[in-house]
Design a protein around this motif. Structure first.
Motif, PDB file in Angstrom:
ATOM      1  N   GLU A   1       0.498   1.713  -2.217  1.00 11.20           N
ATOM      2  CA  GLU A   1      -0.306   1.215  -1.104  1.00 11.20           C
ATOM      3  C   GLU A   1      -0.088   2.088   0.130  1.00 11.20           C
ATOM      4  O   GLU A   1       1.001   2.635   0.332  1.00 11.20           O
ATOM      5  CB  GLU A   1       0.087  -0.229  -0.767  1.00 11.20           C
TER       6      GLU A   1
ATOM      7  N   CYS B   1      -0.868  -4.527  -3.515  1.00  9.45           N
ATOM      8  CA  CYS B   1      -1.941  -4.722  -4.485  1.00  9.45           C
ATOM      9  C   CYS B   1      -1.313  -4.926  -5.857  1.00  9.45           C
ATOM     10  O   CYS B   1      -0.170  -4.533  -6.106  1.00  9.45           O
ATOM     11  CB  CYS B   1      -2.903  -3.543  -4.509  1.00  9.45           C
TER      12      CYS B   1
ATOM     13  N   ARG C   1     -13.593  -1.467  -4.346  1.00  9.39           N
ATOM     14  CA  ARG C   1     -12.861  -0.599  -5.267  1.00  9.39           C
ATOM     15  C   ARG C   1     -13.737   0.569  -5.684  1.00  9.39           C
ATOM     16  O   ARG C   1     -14.964   0.467  -5.704  1.00  9.39           O
ATOM     17  CB  ARG C   1     -12.372  -1.394  -6.471  1.00  9.39           C
TER      18      ARG C   1
ATOM     19  N   CYS D   1      -5.044   1.334  -2.138  1.00 15.29           N
ATOM     20  CA  CYS D   1      -4.099   1.155  -3.234  1.00 15.29           C
ATOM     21  C   CYS D   1      -4.558   2.044  -4.385  1.00 15.29           C
ATOM     22  O   CYS D   1      -5.655   1.845  -4.916  1.00 15.29           O
ATOM     23  CB  CYS D   1      -4.050  -0.301  -3.661  1.00 15.29           C
TER      24      CYS D   1
ATOM     25  N   TRP E   1      -5.384  -8.031  -3.557  1.00 12.75           N
ATOM     26  CA  TRP E   1      -4.494  -7.690  -2.445  1.00 12.75           C
ATOM     27  C   TRP E   1      -3.694  -8.953  -2.116  1.00 12.75           C
ATOM     28  O   TRP E   1      -4.253 -10.050  -2.042  1.00 12.75           O
ATOM     29  CB  TRP E   1      -5.272  -7.241  -1.211  1.00 12.75           C
TER      30      TRP E   1
END
Length: 117
Positions: free
Chosen positions: A6, A96, A72, A22, A36
């Motif tokens: 992270e 994460c 993501r 992350c 998270w």
């Protein structure tokens, strides 16, 4: 073995923003749902947000809803957390991991977020 790193934390004034990242290295194929989490001093680790691999399901804790955005990039094996309108109570170490956390996936070192009033 999957490793999680992270980054992006720091010291910010209330009302400010930070973007956490992350990166998952190793065999990340098992990390379908990513989350998270955060842990404030003297408190248990709590889930802040999670996202499925395709991004079709996203959920937030009530305390961050409307202020935080999880996303993501599967090509980069990276999960992000955009944090806006930060409050002092958001101060914590942010991590994460898979959601739910997997025993085979060790926690990373986390990234410290400190929000001053």
């Amino acid at each position: 073995q999957v490793q999680l790193v992270e980054s992006g934390g720091g010291l910010v004034q209330a009302g400010g923003s930070l973007r956490l990242s992350c990166v998952a290295s190793g065999s990340s194929i098992s990390l379908n749902v990513m989350g998270w989490y955060r842990q404030a001093p003297g408190k248990q680790r709590e889930l802040v947000a999670f996202i499925t691999r395709g991004g079709d399901i996203i959920k937030y804790a009530d305390s961050v809803k409307g202020r935080f955005t999880i996303s993501r990039d599967n090509a980069k094996n990276t999960v992000y957390l955009q944090m806006n309108i930060l409050k002092p109570e958001d101060t914590a170490v942010y991590y994460c991991n898979a959601m739910p956390p997997l025993r085979a996936v060790p926690w990373g070192q986390g990234t410290q977020v400190t929000v001053s009033s």
